[in-house]
Design a protein around this motif. Structure first.
Motif, mmCIF file in Angstrom:
data_model
loop_
_atom_site.group_PDB
_atom_site.id
_atom_site.type_symbol
_atom_site.label_atom_id
_atom_site.label_comp_id
_atom_site.label_asym_id
_atom_site.label_seq_id
_atom_site.Cartn_x
_atom_site.Cartn_y
_atom_site.Cartn_z
ATOM 1 N N TRP A 52 0.769 -1.316 -0.051
ATOM 2 C CA TRP A 52 -0.315 0.029 0.075
ATOM 3 C C TRP A 52 1.359 1.683 -0.309
ATOM 4 C CZ3 TRP A 52 -0.699 3.890 4.105
ATOM 5 C CH2 TRP A 52 0.266 3.493 5.665
ATOM 6 N N GLN A 53 1.905 0.964 0.049
ATOM 7 C CA GLN A 53 3.168 2.299 0.731
ATOM 8 C C GLN A 53 3.745 1.944 -0.772
ATOM 9 O OE1 GLN A 53 4.876 0.336 4.014
ATOM 10 N NE2 GLN A 53 4.646 2.587 5.196
ATOM 11 N N GLY A 54 3.670 1.565 -1.972
ATOM 12 C CA GLY A 54 3.998 1.764 -3.252
ATOM 13 C C GLY A 54 5.479 0.907 -3.138
ATOM 14 N N GLY A 55 5.718 0.913 -4.001
ATOM 15 C CA GLY A 55 7.391 0.439 -4.148
ATOM 16 C C GLY A 55 6.962 -1.217 -5.033
ATOM 17 N N THR A 56 8.464 -1.869 -5.291
ATOM 18 C CA THR A 56 8.259 -3.311 -6.073
ATOM 19 C C THR A 56 7.877 -4.315 -4.856
ATOM 20 O OG1 THR A 56 10.151 -3.038 -7.142
ATOM 21 C CG2 THR A 56 9.326 -4.928 -7.523
ATOM 22 N N GLY A 57 7.082 -5.441 -5.088
ATOM 23 C CA GLY A 57 5.915 -6.544 -4.004
ATOM 24 C C GLY A 57 6.829 -7.306 -4.448
ATOM 25 N N ASN A 58 6.362 -8.229 -3.354
ATOM 26 C CA ASN A 58 7.189 -10.026 -3.514
ATOM 27 C C ASN A 58 6.396 -10.211 -4.857
ATOM 28 O OD1 ASN A 58 5.036 -10.598 -2.266
ATOM 29 N ND2 ASN A 58 5.619 -11.695 -0.617
ATOM 30 N N GLY A 59 5.304 -10.092 -6.186
ATOM 31 C CA GLY A 59 4.550 -10.658 -6.600
ATOM 32 C C GLY A 59 5.192 -11.192 -7.484
ATOM 33 N N LEU A 60 4.730 -11.881 -8.767
ATOM 34 C CA LEU A 60 4.692 -12.663 -10.343
ATOM 35 C C LEU A 60 5.530 -11.219 -10.871
ATOM 36 C CD1 LEU A 60 2.514 -15.249 -10.626
ATOM 37 C CD2 LEU A 60 4.872 -15.932 -9.823
ATOM 38 N N SER A 61 5.029 -10.259 -10.650
ATOM 39 C CA SER A 61 5.196 -8.853 -11.579
ATOM 40 C C SER A 61 6.519 -8.157 -11.016
ATOM 41 C CB SER A 61 4.170 -8.202 -11.844
ATOM 42 O OG SER A 61 4.710 -7.579 -12.891
ATOM 43 N N ASP A 62 7.439 -7.736 -10.885
ATOM 44 C CA ASP A 62 8.612 -6.566 -10.391
ATOM 45 C C ASP A 62 8.061 -5.432 -10.606
ATOM 46 O OD1 ASP A 62 9.308 -7.140 -13.271
ATOM 47 O OD2 ASP A 62 10.977 -8.013 -12.578
ATOM 48 N N HIS A 63 7.098 -4.889 -11.193
ATOM 49 C CA HIS A 63 7.001 -3.705 -11.696
ATOM 50 C C HIS A 63 7.049 -3.264 -10.458
ATOM 51 C CE1 HIS A 63 3.289 -4.978 -10.631
ATOM 52 N NE2 HIS A 63 2.736 -3.761 -10.546
ATOM 53 N N HIS A 64 7.220 -1.553 -10.202
ATOM 54 C CA HIS A 64 7.167 -0.743 -8.965
ATOM 55 C C HIS A 64 5.485 -0.264 -9.093
ATOM 56 C CE1 HIS A 64 8.073 2.518 -6.675
ATOM 57 N NE2 HIS A 64 7.196 3.173 -6.787
ATOM 58 N N ASN A 65 5.311 -0.304 -8.104
ATOM 59 C CA ASN A 65 3.521 -0.017 -7.657
ATOM 60 C C ASN A 65 3.939 1.010 -6.833
ATOM 61 O OD1 ASN A 65 2.489 -2.518 -7.346
ATOM 62 N ND2 ASN A 65 3.949 -3.409 -6.308
ATOM 63 N N ALA A 66 2.730 1.827 -7.550
ATOM 64 C CA ALA A 66 3.284 3.243 -7.118
ATOM 65 C C ALA A 66 2.069 3.012 -6.060
ATOM 66 C CB ALA A 66 1.612 4.345 -7.875
ATOM 67 N N PRO A 67 2.327 4.777 -4.624
ATOM 68 C CA PRO A 67 1.552 4.084 -3.346
ATOM 69 C C PRO A 67 -0.159 4.479 -3.251
ATOM 70 C CG PRO A 67 3.217 6.066 -3.255
ATOM 71 C CD PRO A 67 2.887 5.368 -4.688
ATOM 72 N N LEU A 68 -1.095 3.721 -2.579
ATOM 73 C CA LEU A 68 -2.153 4.459 -2.639
ATOM 74 C C LEU A 68 -2.450 6.024 -2.638
ATOM 75 C CD1 LEU A 68 -3.756 1.219 -1.336
ATOM 76 C CD2 LEU A 68 -3.536 1.218 -3.631
ATOM 77 N N ASP A 69 -1.680 6.177 -1.634
ATOM 78 C CA ASP A 69 -2.165 7.259 -1.063
ATOM 79 C C ASP A 69 -2.212 8.685 -2.460
ATOM 80 O OD1 ASP A 69 0.363 7.917 -0.817
ATOM 81 O OD2 ASP A 69 0.263 9.019 0.328
ATOM 82 N N SER A 70 -1.554 8.341 -3.012
ATOM 83 C CA SER A 70 -0.599 9.054 -5.020
ATOM 84 C C SER A 70 -1.602 8.660 -5.997
ATOM 85 C CB SER A 70 0.749 8.997 -4.834
ATOM 86 O OG SER A 70 0.542 7.870 -5.257
ATOM 87 N N VAL A 71 -2.188 7.810 -6.056
ATOM 88 C CA VAL A 71 -4.065 7.210 -6.488
ATOM 89 C C VAL A 71 -4.333 7.569 -6.464
ATOM 90 C CG1 VAL A 71 -4.829 4.615 -7.547
ATOM 91 C CG2 VAL A 71 -2.138 5.313 -7.287
ATOM 92 N N LEU A 72 -5.020 7.943 -5.409
ATOM 93 C CA LEU A 72 -6.204 7.832 -4.900
ATOM 94 C C LEU A 72 -6.393 9.966 -4.406
ATOM 95 C CD1 LEU A 72 -6.914 5.552 -1.843
ATOM 96 C CD2 LEU A 72 -7.589 5.553 -4.817
#
Length: 278
Positions: free
Chosen positions: A177-197
């Motif tokens: 939720w705070q953003g960054g690269t997760g440990n899932g199958l995809s190694d993309h960067h995730n935008a933090p939820l507060d910035s998306v919302l």
């Protein structure tokens, strides 16, 4: 006209971009053909399937009691092109927005659906895709409810207000939720939820930003409100669960347990009913 449904859901196909694409449609036995109904498009996660998200979300069971239609489209290579996420569909730049737009047109032609009550949800990669649909099909999608997802678009200019209900867990390690690269199958960067919302609040012209409206040991609720056309932006974030569908089933043995704090499907249906397209 009402189309006869099999025991559960009908597998249908459509030609798009020179390819045969498929989708499941669940028509509840309670459907009243004379009364325009709502349609929920529910998109599976990466390496998932229409059958998998149908079982995981419980939306077809809810549709049976509430009398709405659900469509579960199938991503090619079991992924969706949400631009920055995820997998083969994004790499091959598949026209998934066009595919889903065509499916919506097909369903509007075949069932008595209120065109102002077409909604989108999705799990993980399917949730990323729900954000993309809101950005690029605001003339068809009334509101979205992404689950365990972020947004990965370089540009989003919907030109219309679209209500957003984001459902997440503090424990989600795949899409943190705070953003960054997760440990899932995809190694993309995730935008933090507060910035998306916050970005959606800006699109929707919201006057009140990121207000903690419920703070519990089970989950927190944050609202971006006082928006154009009542296009509320809301985050429900649970303390339990993980990268999962709250109150849903586990698609695989290794999947995270779903949160028991909230029922994602029931809450999104309530949100959708309150937010038809203006």
């Amino acid at each position: 006209t009402c189309k006869k449904s099999n025991f559960d859901s009908d597998w249908l196909t459509i030609k798009h971009d020179g390819e045969k694409r498929g989708y499941l449609v669940h028509q509840p036995p309670t459907l009243n053909c004379t009364k325009p109904t709502s349609l929920i498009i529910a998109m599976h996660g990466g390496v998932g399937s229409p059958k998998n998200i149908e079982e995981q979300s419980g939306l077809s069971t809810l549709a049976d009691s509430e009398g709405f239609l659900v469509c579960y489209p199938k991503g090619e290579n079991r992924t969706w092109n949400a631009e920055g996420c995820c997998g083969k569909a994004a790499e091959k730049n598949r026209d998934d927005v066009g595919f889903i737009s065509a499916v919506i047109d097909e369903l509007l032609g075949n069932y008595n659906i209120n065109p102002n009550k077409v909604y989108a949800t999705g799990m993980s990669n399917g949730g990323f895709m729900a954000y993309r649909l809101a950005c690029e099909l605001p003339n068809k999608i009334a509101a979205i409810a992404p689950v365990a997802a972020s947004m990965s678009l370089s540009v989003c200019s919907p030109g219309a207000a679209v209500p957003v209900l984001a459902i997440h867990s503090y424990q989600d390690k795949s899409v943190p939720w705070q953003g960054g690269t997760g440990n899932g199958l995809s190694d993309h960067h995730n935008a933090p939820l507060d910035s998306v919302l916050n970005a959606w609040a800006a699109h929707n012209g919201c006057g009140v930003l990121d207000e903690l409206t419920y703070n519990g040991t089970d989950y927190d609720q944050r609202d971006w409100s006082n928006c154009t056309d009542s296009a509320l932006v809301r985050l429900l974030i649970t303390h339990d669960g993980g990268h999962s569908w709250p109150m849903g089933t586990k698609p695989t043995r290794n999947s995270d347990d779903g949160s028991t704090a909230i029922n994602a499907s029931t809450l999104m249906w309530e949100f959708f009913q309150a937010h038809p397209r203006q």
